[in-house]
Structures are given as C-alpha cells and as structure tokens.
Design a protein around this motif. Structure first.
Motif, PDB file in Angstrom:
ATOM      1  N   PRO A 199      -7.938   3.153  -0.962  1.00 40.77           N
ATOM      2  CA  PRO A 199      -8.028   1.716  -0.769  1.00 40.77           C
ATOM      3  C   PRO A 199      -9.346   0.602  -1.037  1.00 40.77           C
ATOM      4  O   PRO A 199     -10.391   1.306  -0.290  1.00 40.77           O
ATOM      5  N   PHE A 200      -9.226  -0.684  -1.406  1.00 35.05           N
ATOM      6  CA  PHE A 200     -10.483  -1.322  -1.572  1.00 35.05           C
ATOM      7  C   PHE A 200     -11.215  -2.152  -0.884  1.00 35.05           C
ATOM      8  O   PHE A 200     -12.385  -2.764  -0.417  1.00 35.05           O
ATOM      9  N   SER A 201     -10.075  -2.596   0.348  1.00 32.80           N
ATOM     10  CA  SER A 201     -10.332  -3.743   0.709  1.00 32.80           C
ATOM     11  C   SER A 201      -9.966  -3.769   2.437  1.00 32.80           C
ATOM     12  O   SER A 201      -9.271  -4.787   3.141  1.00 32.80           O
ATOM     13  N   LEU A 202      -8.711  -2.868   2.878  1.00 34.50           N
ATOM     14  CA  LEU A 202      -8.265  -2.798   3.865  1.00 34.50           C
ATOM     15  C   LEU A 202      -8.933  -2.426   5.089  1.00 34.50           C
ATOM     16  O   LEU A 202      -9.983  -1.778   4.787  1.00 34.50           O
ATOM     17  N   THR A 222       1.071  -0.830  -0.134  1.00 33.25           N
ATOM     18  CA  THR A 222      -0.453  -0.353   0.326  1.00 33.25           C
ATOM     19  C   THR A 222       1.273   1.497  -0.006  1.00 33.25           C
ATOM     20  O   THR A 222       2.098   1.250   0.039  1.00 33.25           O
ATOM     21  N   GLU A 223       0.620   1.933  -0.009  1.00 30.97           N
ATOM     22  CA  GLU A 223       0.631   3.410   0.028  1.00 30.97           C
ATOM     23  C   GLU A 223       0.261   4.631   0.296  1.00 30.97           C
ATOM     24  O   GLU A 223      -0.896   4.911   0.424  1.00 30.97           O
ATOM     25  N   MET A 261      -3.347   4.632  -0.669  1.00 33.47           N
ATOM     26  CA  MET A 261      -3.394   3.571  -2.182  1.00 33.47           C
ATOM     27  C   MET A 261      -3.269   1.925  -1.706  1.00 33.47           C
ATOM     28  O   MET A 261      -2.544   1.809  -0.923  1.00 33.47           O
ATOM     29  N   GLU A 262      -4.057   1.320  -2.383  1.00 33.40           N
ATOM     30  CA  GLU A 262      -3.918  -0.223  -2.285  1.00 33.40           C
ATOM     31  C   GLU A 262      -3.729  -0.880  -3.396  1.00 33.40           C
ATOM     32  O   GLU A 262      -4.520  -0.370  -4.591  1.00 33.40           O
ATOM     33  N   ARG A 282       6.023   9.615  -8.431  1.00 36.37           N
ATOM     34  CA  ARG A 282       4.595   9.287  -9.171  1.00 36.37           C
ATOM     35  C   ARG A 282       2.752   9.171  -9.171  1.00 36.37           C
ATOM     36  O   ARG A 282       1.894   9.474 -10.231  1.00 36.37           O
ATOM     37  N   THR A 283       2.480   8.882  -8.117  1.00 40.22           N
ATOM     38  CA  THR A 283       1.667   9.575  -7.679  1.00 40.22           C
ATOM     39  C   THR A 283       0.533  10.107  -7.603  1.00 40.22           C
ATOM     40  O   THR A 283      -0.310   9.982  -7.362  1.00 40.22           O
ATOM     41  N   VAL A 284       1.563  11.275  -6.770  1.00 45.32           N
ATOM     42  CA  VAL A 284       0.793  12.750  -6.185  1.00 45.32           C
ATOM     43  C   VAL A 284       0.100  12.952  -7.750  1.00 45.32           C
ATOM     44  O   VAL A 284      -0.938  13.553  -7.391  1.00 45.32           O
ATOM     45  N   PRO A 285       0.454  13.066  -9.218  1.00 50.11           N
ATOM     46  CA  PRO A 285      -0.676  13.727 -10.340  1.00 50.11           C
ATOM     47  C   PRO A 285      -1.384  12.858 -10.034  1.00 50.11           C
ATOM     48  O   PRO A 285      -2.741  12.786 -10.837  1.00 50.11           O
TER      49      PRO A 285
END
Length: 938
Positions: A795-798, A759-760, A776-777, A845-848
């Motif tokens: 996240p979808f399942s945490l 995860t992030e 994010m997952e 990479r994930t911020v945009p």
C-alpha cells in the motif's frame, strides 16, 4: 540437420495481457517453447507483462522479464543477456508486430540477433492483405475477389467494382478487430471508417463475401530440409461469416471429401513454402464452396495460434514444442514423438476419436452489447471435448461450458417461442447450437434449418438423431428402460441428469445407480496420436462407453486437481497458473498428480504437466467416475476458481476428502449470514447487511441497512449480477432481474460504504500460523470490482494502524475459518476504520501478481500446506520487491463499441499487466493516481 550450436541464448516474446482474440493459448505455447529450448541446453529469456501466466514463472525460463512489451525493453534485454536469437512466433500478433517493428528500426541487425521460427518478410506477406492476395495469385491458389484501400475514396471505388455483399478486413489486426460484413450500400460508409481506424496502417481489404461457404483450417509444420507435415484438419461447424474463434470447430474434418482434402493439403504446403524459407509452424484457413468444392485461401498465419493449441491437445502432438526445436535447426525425423517415445516427430497424427471445440462468451458482462456473431471475435474462452463420435463429443463440450447446461438440451432450459428460435438461427449468437436442437424438437424441418443457418446437413442430421432418441426414451421408466438403449444414450453423450429429466420424477443419482447396476460405466481411452498403431507412453485420457478400459489405476498415493474450465471474465488464466503449481507441488511431495480439465488453451492440459491427464468436463458425473476409478487421497478444489469450488458440496456429500479448507468452512465464507455472524463474534467491523429471497423482502432489508446498498447473489465469481442501488424502485428491478438470471439464489444486500477506499490482503494459513502474502491498496474507490481496479503492492498511503488492522483481521479470520491454504480478503476503509467486505478461502487473481512481484512461489507453498506435507515454518520466505508493483487491468471494449465503459461492482476486465515503479514520484504513477483516484485530498 542437428541443432545449430551457434544459438546459445534465445529470447521468447510473449503476448501480454489476455484480451478477446488473444488468450492463454500463447501462455501454453510460450511455456512449451521455453521448456523445449531449455532441454537443448539453451539459455531462455522471456519478456511478457502478464503476471498471471505460467510462462512468466521461474519454473519455465532461465530469465523472466515482467516488462512492458516495447522494442526499447527488448533491446535492453538483448544487451543484458547477449541474446543470439529471438523467437517471436509464440506470442501471437503482439509478438509478430514487435518483431516487425524491431526489424524496421534495425534492432536485430545492430545486435547481431537472428529471428528464428519465421522470416520477417513472411510476416509482411501474410499480414499485408494486398501482398498476400498477389502472392496467392502468383502461386496459383484461389482467393476471393478483392481490392486494397488506404482511403475512404479508394474503399468506395472498390465496393462499386466488386458489388455486395462485401467483407472489410483491416490489415495487421488480431481477432478480426475492425472487420465486418456489409450487406447493402447504406451500411458501407460506417463499416469502412471503422476498418480504416482499426488498422495500424490505415489499410483495409474490401473483399467479395463468400457467405455460407464452408470453412476449414490446417495446422502445418516445416523443417529446414523443407519437409512439411499436416498435424490436423479442423472443420468449422458454422459456415463462413463467423470468426473461426467464435465458431464451433471439429477435428478431424467430418464433411470433407478426400479429393478436396488432398487439394487443400497441397495448396497449404505450397502456401507455406511461398511465404519464406523458415522452419516452424503455421495455420492456414480455407473456404470451400459446398456446391462444387471450389477452394479459396482466406489467410495464413506464420505463428502458433489458438487453433495450434487446440490441434496440439486434439492430436497429442505438441506443436509449439516441436516448432521451437525446428527453429534451432533440427529436422522432423531427428525429434522424438512425445507420446510414443519410440517413433519420430516426422509423421501426421491419426485420430480414432472426434474433437469438438465450443467457444464461451460473456455477453452478460456487457449490457446492451451486439450479441450477433460475425467477423470480429467476441468469445472469451473455449472448451474442448473428446468422444468416439461427433455427437458424444458435442454433448460433452456442452457439459463443459459452465453455463448451467447438462448437455445439448434435454435439461428443461429449452426455448419454446418459435419466433425467438427462428430469429436466433438467422442471427447467430452464443445459443445458436441449442436453438437448432429446440427448433428440431418443435418440428421445424431439417432443410429449413439448413437454409437459414447454412450449416452442413450432416451436422444437423446428427443433432436430429438426439431428438428421435429423446422421443423414444419417454416411452420408458427408469426400471424398464432396456440396457442396450441406455448404453446407446450414454454413447451419444447423454448425462445422467439429462436422462433423469427426460424420464421425469427421477434423480441424477438414481440414474447413476441404475446404469452402474447394469454394468454401464465409463471407460477411458488413451490419446496416442497414431490410432493405437504404436503404444503410447504418455497417460492422457478421455472417457467413452465401450468395453476396454485403458486407464489402469496405480496403487500410489494420488491427488486430483480440479481445473478451472473455460476462461471467462472473472475466471481467467490465474486459476490455471494456480492449478499447474498444485500439480507440481503434489508431484514434489510424492503424490501421483492427476488433472481434470477441459480447456485446450491452458498449460494444465499439457500432457507433460500432470502424472495423469483426464481431458474431461469439470462436471459432477465425469469427476465422480474418475474418482471412483482412481480412489485418490483427496481432491484439490481451492485452485480452480468457481468451477472447482462448485464441486465442493457434491464431494462433501459423497464423503470424498477435500484437500485444504473444508467444505463447511468454505461455506461459512460464501454464506453472507454465517460469515457476518462470525465477524460479529470476532469483533471485526463489517457493513450492515441482510438476506432476501424476493423483491419485497429486499426492500425491507435495504431500508433497515440504509441506502445506498450493494445487491449481489450468493456463490458467484467476478461480481456476477452485482449492482449498487439508491432507492426502492431500482432495488426491485435489480432483484427481479438477478433472481430471473440465477433462479433459486438468495440476494445479499449490504450497506454500501460510499467514498470508501478498497484494499485487499492475501494470506496462507496452515491451521496454526498465518503468513500475510501481501497487502494491496486500490487506486479506484470501493464500488469498482477489485478485478477492474489498479492495485498497488505494498500500500502507498494507508496508515500504520489501517495496515495493522488488515493484518490482524486476516489472521483472525484465517484461524476462525480453519483455513488450510489460501485466503483472500477484501476490505473497505472509511474514516480510518477498516471494514471486512468478503473473504475467499481459495486462489485469487491477486496471488500470481503478488508471487511475481515478490519473487516467491506462493502457490507452491500453499499447495504443500494444503496437502499437509509442510507447515509454514518449514519455508524460508524472502521478498525481493524494491519499490512498488502495480496490477493494471486490461479491457476489450473495442469488441463492444456500443456498451458503456463505466466500471462498477461487476467485473469486466479480460486480463492484466504488471508494472514496477521505484517510488511514488514516478510520472506513470502520478498520472495514474490523478486520473483514477478520488482521494487526491490525501
């Protein structure tokens, strides 16, 4: 003719995710076009699936559709926005193919939408190899002998008729995909099969191979009154046989006779007029026989291209911006010259400097890849350098590449095996340029090198002069080297570190101090499009060694933003997106915003984006002298990826303020030992780890922390050199290779949490408050690099507890690291326990992706926090995501069919798309989860 007032709304089609052969030059083109049309009061909509681009940002267009690039999606936008016209020439081959498909389905006619900037018929004429060949014959332009083939049998017949060597060119592909040379009969069947499969129409051109001929490109613009101008001539350093995207290129052309140039110019204009009656731009490629100046046409592209971005930056003439104005009816003489502001756009730029482009490859990411260059483009990015002479620009380009070279050789990294050198000259790869210099240094005659490489003698003689200069320099010491000779060396592009290496027992700083004491320092010249015939208003500069300095530092408060250099796997367009927002935030906060970067494809190197642009290598010596001149309040390194971050230590040592998180705090995050001590102090779980400096130490550490282990070097991006190993033997091999590739580095050895979930989190901290941008997952398990993983937001399942722990740990780490700005943290979750893998106090990479998903200008907010002009409490942040956003990595494996597609800790993806789903029952998500996840038991 004035603007066509019937065009009130325009749709620009983007190019989608970055792939090899179609990179961020289309982000630059699309952004320019959108801003240009908005200036005219036109409502601009954009469709593009790439979240990492400025093009898909609200500062660019009125309406942005982050949708898959399909005709159905385009049709929905046409209806929703009542689109009058579509501009498909700014999105590369992807956009042209979509435009053609929509035409065939009757979409444009059905909705009364005009195609502007190109005729659909022109796309067909240029992409269909047989139609192009026949058109050239009809208008009297030379072409290579060729035959079209739609089947295996037709291809065999064509080969028999034309004879070897041959080239196979598939129709309707980008970056030479599926193409290649066939030197003998035994290779033909496999090459033909590959070409037919690569073409969407199962069609190839079997053509006479003009190997060794010289290659040139011209960039053209035409208006509706049929005025045509040549913006730039570009010469390939490499001969025919290497894709132009993989060739070193030079502008203006250096070895072209005036008679041959005028002939080529006339043919290019004739070709552009023949393919259709449209206003816009195109790129034409020619081949010239060096023996007799015979010219043949290779291809014409009725759209902006990678070369268009290069030509725009090389000349200061914004091709995409002007082309979009021509597309809505203006003529060239009605448009203002963007640089001088006093003359019109109806002129052909004159250059009093030389441009050199060198591609950047990432073969290290594709173990076992065929590294020989040919018709299929394999480079992932490029750099451009500007100098007064070819050799100065060439050395500056080498310094820009981010491959650890201090220039063209003279840095202790030369190859000493004559067999290896000669093989490399005959079989060109990423290092051919350096091998040419090595061969000359070892006494290989220039004529022998020319015969093997077929590179023009003029270019080789320029490089040979460097060898002679280096021999002369070795006669001196630093204290007795003559001022005139030192000045000559600097004019030839030598860096201080190269001179120090050649003199021996001297440091870079000592050379710097010595030449400055002699009054030898860089001056800055303005890029003005007209060789100083008219005064330029746009502050766009390059450095050289002369007397007059044209860059006058203002007395305003200034901020320098360091760019990200060439695109490569692990460091892509997302960092340029971040840099552009850093510039905009600095300007909005009252600072003079100064950009330093060397990537010609990017929006950050658009001369309209910063208050002042230095098109220079992001290389310490160059950055240092710009800082000496400008005396900024500080330098932003947090937005330009590893290129800029590597400069942080030098800035810190020289007392230059780093804006945002300090060097020491960034170093804590990068140094695994210091970072793990911090986590222990904060009572945050992390995998057992150790640090080793050789293979023996690594084995001891691995047995202490327990196999499997993750092995990696310090201070890298994109998972470079990472591997997962399960025993002492594999560990020893991995460590020896890693230290061989990155000498002087330390090896980090972490216990690998097998079958854990990754995860992030991304966050912004102002020193007090922390705002979690997003959690994010990943769908793939831990062990696959985050850049290669499908990531789901939110996240979808945490469990609630896991997400709370992620937030808590993020806030603790942000405050403990004294973060001012951005922070990305990666976690592994196993048996409900959250472990911190790493923290990166910088843009990621994930911020945009998160910014586009939530529709929040996070980089702008982070930059203002870094600058200290705002606290987080000053912003009202409202998220707009309904459902989920998925980050989809995109790969370019078709360029390397011989390598394994297996993913691991080293990043291999070249780009990404964004996809939105309403809920977890979405069929796309269910299939993705089933195909990718190992957590189906949840």
């Amino acid at each position: 003719m004035p603007k066509d007032t019937s065009i009130r709304s325009v749709l620009i089609i983007g190019s989608g995710p970055i792939i090899i052969g179609q990179a961020c030059e289309f982000d630059y083109a699309g952004s320019q076009a959108a801003l240009s049309l908005k200036e005219e009061g036109i409502e601009v909509s954009i469709i593009n699936s790439n979240p990492a681009t400025i093009m898909t940002d609200k500062v660019i267009a009125d309406h942005v559709y982050l949708r898959p690039l399909t005709v159905d999606a385009i049709e929905e936008i046409l209806i929703e926005r009542k689109i009058d016209a579509v501009l498909p020439t700014m999105g590369g081959q992807t956009a042209l193919n979509l435009c053609k498909e929509a035409e065939e389905r009757g979409v444009w006619e059905k909705h009364g939408v005009r195609v502007i900037g190109v005729d659909v018929a022109a796309i067909e004429k240029t992409e269909n190899r047989e139609a192009f060949k026949q058109l050239m014959i009809d208008i009297g332009v030379g072409v290579a002998t060729s035959r079209i083939a739609n089947s295996f049998l037709e291809g065999k017949e064509a080969a028999q008729e034309i004879g070897y060597p041959l080239v196979i060119r598939p129709s309707y592909t980008l970056g030479g995909s599926g193409g290649g040379f066939v030197h003998k009969k035994e290779e033909f069947d496999l090459a033909l099969k590959r070409g037919l499969e690569a073409s969407p129409t199962h069609e190839v051109l079997v053509e006479q191979a003009v190997l060794g001929w010289k290659e040139y490109e011209l960039e053209l613009l035409r208006d509706s009154a049929d005025n045509v101008i040549i913006i730039c001539s570009i010469e390939n350093f490499d001969p025919m046989g290497i894709h132009t995207g993989d060739s070193i290129t030079v502008a203006p052309a250096m070895t072209l006779s005036d008679r041959c140039y005028q002939d080529m110019r006339n043919q290019a204009i004739k070709m552009m007029r023949a393919i259709g009656n449209f206003a816009g731009g195109c790129n034409v490629q020619f081949s010239v026989n060096p023996a007799n100046d015979e010219i043949i046409a290779i291809e014409i592209n009725p759209r902006v291209s990678r070369s268009s971005a290069l030509a725009s930056k090389a000349t200061g003439y914004p091709i995409a911006k002007i082309a979009s104005k021509l597309a809505i009816g203006y003529n060239l003489d009605e448009i203002e010259n963007q640089i001088t502001k006093t003359t019109s756009a109806y002129f052909e730029p004159s250059l009093d400097y030389v441009i050199v482009k060198i591609p950047r490859w990432n073969f290290d990411k594709f173990k076992g890849a065929n590294m020989e260059l040919g018709l299929q483009m394999k480079s992932v990015g490029e750099v451009m350098a500007i100098g007064r002479t070819f050799i100065e620009a060439l050395q500056k380009a080498c310094q820009s590449l981010e491959i650890g070279r201090a220039g063209l050789g003279a840095d202790g990294k030369n190859v000493r095996s004559i067999d290896e050198i000669m093989y490399g000259l005959e079989h060109p790869s990423w290092n051919r340029l350096f091998l040419i210099k090595d061969a000359m240094a070892m006494g290989v005659p220039l004529e022998s090198i020319r015969k093997v490489t077929r590179i023009d003698k003029w270019f080789l003689s320029q490089i040979q002069e460097l060898v002679q200069l280096e021999t002369e320099l070795k006669r001196y010491t630093l204290n007795n080297v003559p001022k005139d000779f030192l000045f000559t060396l600097k004019q030839k592009g030598y860096s201080d570190i190269q001179i120090a290496h050649l003199l021996g027992n001297v440091t870079e700083d000592e050379v710097y101090d010595r030449r400055r004491s002699l009054g030898i320092k860089r001056v800055y010249k303005m890029v003005d499009t007209c060789a100083a015939e008219f005064a330029a208003q746009t502050p766009y500069y390059y450095s050289t060694f002369e007397e007059e300095n044209e860059s006058i530092a203002s007395d305003k408060k200034k901020v320098i933003v360091l760019g990200s250099g060439p695109n490569r796997i692990g460091q892509g367009i997302e960092f340029d997106y971040s840099c552009v927002h850093g510039l905009l935030a600095a300007k909005e906060s009252g600072f003079e915003a100064i950009m330093i970067n060397c990537n010609p494809e990017t929006v950050s190197t658009d001369f309209n984006m910063a208050d002042k642009l230095y098109f220079e290598p992001v290389f310490w010596e160059h950055v240092r002298e710009i800082i000496d001149l400008e005396k900024p309040e500080g330098v932003i390194v947090q937005l330009g990826g590893q290129t800029a971050l590597k400069m942080a230590e030098k800035l810190h040592e020289n007392g230059i303020k780093i804006i945002g998180t300090s060097f020491n705090d960034m170093d804590v995050a990068e140094d695994r030992g210091r970072f793990s001590d911090l986590l222990k102090e904060l009572d945050i779980p992390y995998p057992r780890y150790g640090v080793a400096e050789n293979a023996e130490e690594a084995i001891v550490v691995a047995n202490q922390v327990g196999y499997p282990v993750l092995v990696r070097p310090s201070y890298v991006l994109g998972g470079q050199g990472m591997s997962i190993v399960i025993n002492d033997e594999d560990l020893e091999k991995a460590v020896v290779k890693l230290l061989g590739d990155l000498p002087g580095n330390r090896v980090l050895i972490d216990h690998f949490l097998d079958r854990a979930e990754e995860t992030e989190s991304d966050s912004i901290c102002d020193g007090e408050d922390v705002h979690i941008i997003g959690l994010m997952e990943h769908i793939e398990p831990a062990g696959i690099h985050s850049g290669d993983s499908f990531a789901v937001l939110p996240p979808f399942s945490l469990s609630e507890k896991v997400m709370n722990d992620m937030e808590t740990y993020s806030k603790k780490i942000a405050r403990a690291l004294n973060v001012r700005g951005l922070l990305n943290i990666q976690f592994a979750v196993k048996d409900g326990k959250v472990y911190v893998i790493e923290a990166n106090p910088r843009a990621s990479r994930t911020v945009p992706f998160i910014a586009k998903a939530y529709d929040v200008p996070y980089i702008n907010i982070a930059a203002k926090v870094m600058l200290g002009v705002n606290k987080l409490k000053d912003f009202t942040i409202e998220r707009k995501l309904v459902g989920y956003a998925i980050k989809e990595p995109v790969f370019s494996y078709e360029k390397f069919p011989e390598v394994t597609k297996e993913l691991g800790p080293e990043m291999k993806s070249t780009g990404e798309s964004i996809r939105f789903i309403k809920d977890l029952e979405d069929p796309y998500f269910r299939k993705l989860y089933k195909d990718k996840s190992m957590y189906l038991s949840k």
